[in-house]
Design a protein around this motif. Sequence first.
Motif, PDB file in Angstrom:
ATOM      1  N   PRO A  13       0.756  -1.417  -0.075  1.00  0.00           N
ATOM      2  CA  PRO A  13      -0.105   0.192  -0.051  1.00  0.00           C
ATOM      3  C   PRO A  13       0.980   1.356  -0.019  1.00  0.00           C
ATOM      4  N   ALA A  14       0.433   2.336  -0.583  1.00  0.00           N
ATOM      5  CA  ALA A  14       1.089   3.568  -0.742  1.00  0.00           C
ATOM      6  C   ALA A  14       0.223   4.648  -0.822  1.00  0.00           C
ATOM      7  N   PRO A  15       0.155   5.993  -0.407  1.00  0.00           N
ATOM      8  CA  PRO A  15      -0.669   6.943  -0.721  1.00  0.00           C
ATOM      9  C   PRO A  15      -0.749   7.449  -2.234  1.00  0.00           C
ATOM     10  N   ALA A  16       0.506   7.132  -2.984  1.00  0.00           N
ATOM     11  CA  ALA A  16       0.487   7.542  -4.404  1.00  0.00           C
ATOM     12  C   ALA A  16       1.446   6.525  -5.057  1.00  0.00           C
ATOM     13  N   VAL A  17       1.127   6.069  -6.145  1.00  0.00           N
ATOM     14  CA  VAL A  17       1.954   5.116  -7.115  1.00  0.00           C
ATOM     15  C   VAL A  17       1.867   5.913  -8.479  1.00  0.00           C
ATOM     16  N   ALA A  18       2.861   5.485  -9.203  1.00  0.00           N
ATOM     17  CA  ALA A  18       2.618   6.323 -10.644  1.00  0.00           C
ATOM     18  C   ALA A  18       3.067   4.628 -11.233  1.00  0.00           C
ATOM     19  N   VAL A  19       2.757   4.588 -12.761  1.00  0.00           N
ATOM     20  CA  VAL A  19       3.200   3.470 -13.702  1.00  0.00           C
ATOM     21  C   VAL A  19       4.543   3.018 -13.703  1.00  0.00           C
ATOM     22  N   GLY A  20       4.685   1.744 -13.262  1.00  0.00           N
ATOM     23  CA  GLY A  20       6.294   1.540 -12.790  1.00  0.00           C
ATOM     24  C   GLY A  20       6.562   1.409 -11.624  1.00  0.00           C
ATOM     25  N   ASP A  21       6.001   1.757 -10.610  1.00  0.00           N
ATOM     26  CA  ASP A  21       6.152   1.563  -9.096  1.00  0.00           C
ATOM     27  C   ASP A  21       5.706   0.302  -8.637  1.00  0.00           C
ATOM     28  N   ASP A  22       6.620  -0.213  -7.678  1.00  0.00           N
ATOM     29  CA  ASP A  22       6.262  -1.600  -7.183  1.00  0.00           C
ATOM     30  C   ASP A  22       5.094  -1.640  -6.342  1.00  0.00           C
ATOM     31  N   ILE A  23       4.241  -2.555  -6.631  1.00  0.00           N
ATOM     32  CA  ILE A  23       2.893  -2.601  -5.838  1.00  0.00           C
ATOM     33  C   ILE A  23       2.632  -4.003  -5.365  1.00  0.00           C
ATOM     34  N   ILE A  24       3.368  -4.936  -5.628  1.00  0.00           N
ATOM     35  CA  ILE A  24       2.982  -6.327  -5.314  1.00  0.00           C
ATOM     36  C   ILE A  24       4.305  -7.167  -5.224  1.00  0.00           C
ATOM     37  N   THR A  25       4.743  -7.775  -4.284  1.00  0.00           N
ATOM     38  CA  THR A  25       5.581  -8.781  -4.084  1.00  0.00           C
ATOM     39  C   THR A  25       5.590 -10.121  -4.152  1.00  0.00           C
ATOM     40  N   VAL A  26       5.699 -10.879  -4.891  1.00  0.00           N
ATOM     41  CA  VAL A  26       5.597 -12.265  -5.024  1.00  0.00           C
ATOM     42  C   VAL A  26       6.827 -13.080  -4.896  1.00  0.00           C
ATOM     43  N   THR A  27       6.657 -14.109  -3.867  1.00  0.00           N
ATOM     44  CA  THR A  27       7.794 -14.901  -3.402  1.00  0.00           C
ATOM     45  C   THR A  27       7.469 -16.376  -3.795  1.00  0.00           C
ATOM     46  N   ALA A  28       8.426 -17.055  -4.490  1.00  0.00           N
ATOM     47  CA  ALA A  28       8.427 -18.383  -5.090  1.00  0.00           C
ATOM     48  C   ALA A  28       8.524 -19.479  -3.900  1.00  0.00           C
ATOM     49  N   LYS A  29       7.730 -20.553  -4.127  1.00  0.00           N
ATOM     50  CA  LYS A  29       7.831 -21.774  -2.979  1.00  0.00           C
ATOM     51  C   LYS A  29       9.191 -22.331  -2.828  1.00  0.00           C
ATOM     52  N   ALA A  30       9.438 -22.980  -1.833  1.00  0.00           N
ATOM     53  CA  ALA A  30      10.702 -23.567  -1.679  1.00  0.00           C
ATOM     54  C   ALA A  30      10.644 -24.855  -2.741  1.00  0.00           C
ATOM     55  N   GLU A  31      11.980 -25.297  -2.843  1.00  0.00           N
ATOM     56  CA  GLU A  31      12.442 -26.176  -4.019  1.00  0.00           C
ATOM     57  C   GLU A  31      11.348 -27.363  -3.885  1.00  0.00           C
ATOM     58  N   GLU A  32      11.155 -28.071  -2.309  1.00  0.00           N
ATOM     59  CA  GLU A  32      10.606 -29.264  -2.212  1.00  0.00           C
ATOM     60  C   GLU A  32       9.045 -29.046  -2.597  1.00  0.00           C
ATOM     61  N   SER A  33       8.403 -28.031  -2.716  1.00  0.00           N
ATOM     62  CA  SER A  33       7.127 -27.869  -3.010  1.00  0.00           C
ATOM     63  C   SER A  33       6.722 -27.078  -4.338  1.00  0.00           C
ATOM     64  N   LEU A  34       7.829 -26.958  -5.189  1.00  0.00           N
ATOM     65  CA  LEU A  34       7.678 -26.253  -6.272  1.00  0.00           C
ATOM     66  C   LEU A  34       6.946 -27.466  -7.223  1.00  0.00           C
ATOM     67  N   PRO A  35       5.672 -26.883  -7.897  1.00  0.00           N
ATOM     68  CA  PRO A  35       4.968 -27.892  -8.800  1.00  0.00           C
ATOM     69  C   PRO A  35       5.735 -27.624 -10.207  1.00  0.00           C
ATOM     70  N   ALA A  36       5.532 -28.773 -10.815  1.00  0.00           N
ATOM     71  CA  ALA A  36       6.165 -28.939 -12.259  1.00  0.00           C
ATOM     72  C   ALA A  36       5.361 -27.979 -12.962  1.00  0.00           C
ATOM     73  N   THR A  37       6.079 -27.508 -14.075  1.00  0.00           N
ATOM     74  CA  THR A  37       5.767 -26.711 -15.210  1.00  0.00           C
ATOM     75  C   THR A  37       5.666 -27.281 -16.625  1.00  0.00           C
TER      76      THR A  37
END
Length: 667
Positions: free
Chosen positions: A643-667
């Motif tokens: 969350p932020a009071p003001a963001v512009a196009v290109g500013d970070d708004i979401i952080t996504v963290t991958a799962k650990a190795e043992e729970s990584l689904p096959a793709t």
Amino acid sequence: MASATTDTSRHILKEVGGADNVSSLTYCATRLRFDLVDRSVVDRDALDSDPAVLGVVEQGSTGLQVVMGGGVADYYNAIVKEPGMGDAGAESRSAAKKEYGGVRGRYDWVNYSFEFLSDTFRPVLWALLGASLIITMLVLADTFGWQDFRADMADQPDGYVLLHAMWRSVFYFLPIMIGATAARKLGANEWVGAAIPAALLTPEFLSLGAAGDTVDIFGVPLVLNDYSSQVFPPLIAAIGLYWVEKGLKKIIPTAVQMVFVPFFSLLIMIPATAFLLGPFGIGIGNGISDFLLWLNGVSPFILAVIIPLMYPFLVPLGLHWPLNAIMIQNIATLGYDFIQGPMGAWNFACFGVVAGVLYISFREKNKGMRQVSLGGLMAGLFGGISEPSLYGVLLRFKKTYARLLPGCLVGGLIIGFFDVKASAFVFTSLLTFPAMDPWGGYLLGIAAAFATSMLLVVFFDYRGKDEKAEVLAGIAAEREAEDDGASSGTTETAPAADAVKPALRPGAVTVVTAPVDGAALPLSEVADPAFSSGALGQGIAVDPTGDTVVAPADGKILTVQKTGHAVGLRLDSGIDLLIHIGIDTVKMEGAGFEVLVEKKQRVTAGTPLIRFDAQRIKDAGYSAVTPVVVVNTKRFSTVEGIPAPAVAVGDDIITVTAKAEESLPAT
């Protein structure tokens, strides 16, 4: 490795505040029923987001019901094995609390009264279900002329006598079961609660005379009653036992309470029940039954329409249990019941809605709803249990009750026309129709209820336009993901590191940037439960100041709505993103929106996707707040908005963290 049931159970326990927050835990046919120390710590959004959870319902001031469907016992057994639960955990804490605190100050009296009835009958549900199907077998045998269901036992073949004993055991001794469960709910000793009505069913008590006779007990006249199959006398006796035990514990020293509290409780409560509480309970049951019988006599249509139209509102609150008690009372006193037939109209209208949802889910290839609706339909058609359908479908979508109630009405009118009565207490499923008289009229009524609601769903859907649009967008995204996986030559073994998309690599942290200028708000503040609950995925919302949504990164357009209010992308990083411009803006039918891309188009970061008029959205009465959601949230360890009071196009708004190795689904 933990099973899926264990993982889900641990997740549920965590989100209700952990073992220390659980005062007691029980379960019924479909629901886990928590009594919590502090319900404010419960994360309902996290519970609702779990695909195994069909719904979450608050009850009273500390109660929480988590609807799990037919496999609820497995989840219960897994939860009570967790640290802090079981004999040394919630159950003992609950017993200690209820032994001294009882009902005092915990709920308002109306809420607690209905919860008391619900929690008293729930533990007996399995026995009642089993007995109802045995009754159905015998009624079928009667229909085919193999035996007379109502003939005296002396005239029955020995084999059928045994079969009758199987179901009569449940109903004849029902007061003992009710006495035990009611006492346990109140915090009194459940075995003393069972012994009180049991005394009135013993050969010694029955030898005093027939029902209606008056006998002399130490100079005091006692009017005898038949207490078999009664439910109100043991309920009232359990309430009396609670107060007697509470008073005795105040005056009897702790060291000898185990001996003298049950002694005096039995000495006081059995005569009190025989002389006063038992006849009073029978009078209450007869009074309610007589009123409904009078109403049925005035016009079966009135009762047959009222019952199925009431049930959709009673069952979610657990307020249908008093009617179940009256059904059993009717069978015991009248030899038949006039509530179960009309109740069948509600059940089968409910199952008709779910059957329509199942049909649509197959048509749309919606795997999630297909699983939920199929499970609810099977539990309903063959078990007469409506809760999986109710919580899995009916209470989740806007238009389901508009499809349900017409079916209830149509079925109720037909059943009322035939004046259907039940010859035994059964759960209204496909297997128990022989217990209805005339069963042909009953079958016609439930078939009409089922077909009416099912066809309304098939032709007019069960969702609002916005709900349907979001579901279809999610399905399209999942289908694209499966297609991509298939085209990449998926195998059952984990892929090489360089074959995994960047955001999916073990431990990788990826950011999603703002697709439009504005203020970044927590998703929980969005005025639409589909987004605020996280049901569509985690992310952020943007209250826009700009007028153009752009691609936050390189990727491919998965879907774009013709109305222009939503667009779905698959970013090259492996993140599936849904950008929904405004709330309920699908109703604007494209006015104020300009679509600048098309489905399957490749885009690069900054490519304009949709141009919109925020002021026009607001003038139309809608919010322009734009949810930005990671649709495939479940493939990641965490998805967190910034969350932020003001963001512009290109500013970070979401952080996504991958799962650990043992729970990584096959793709």
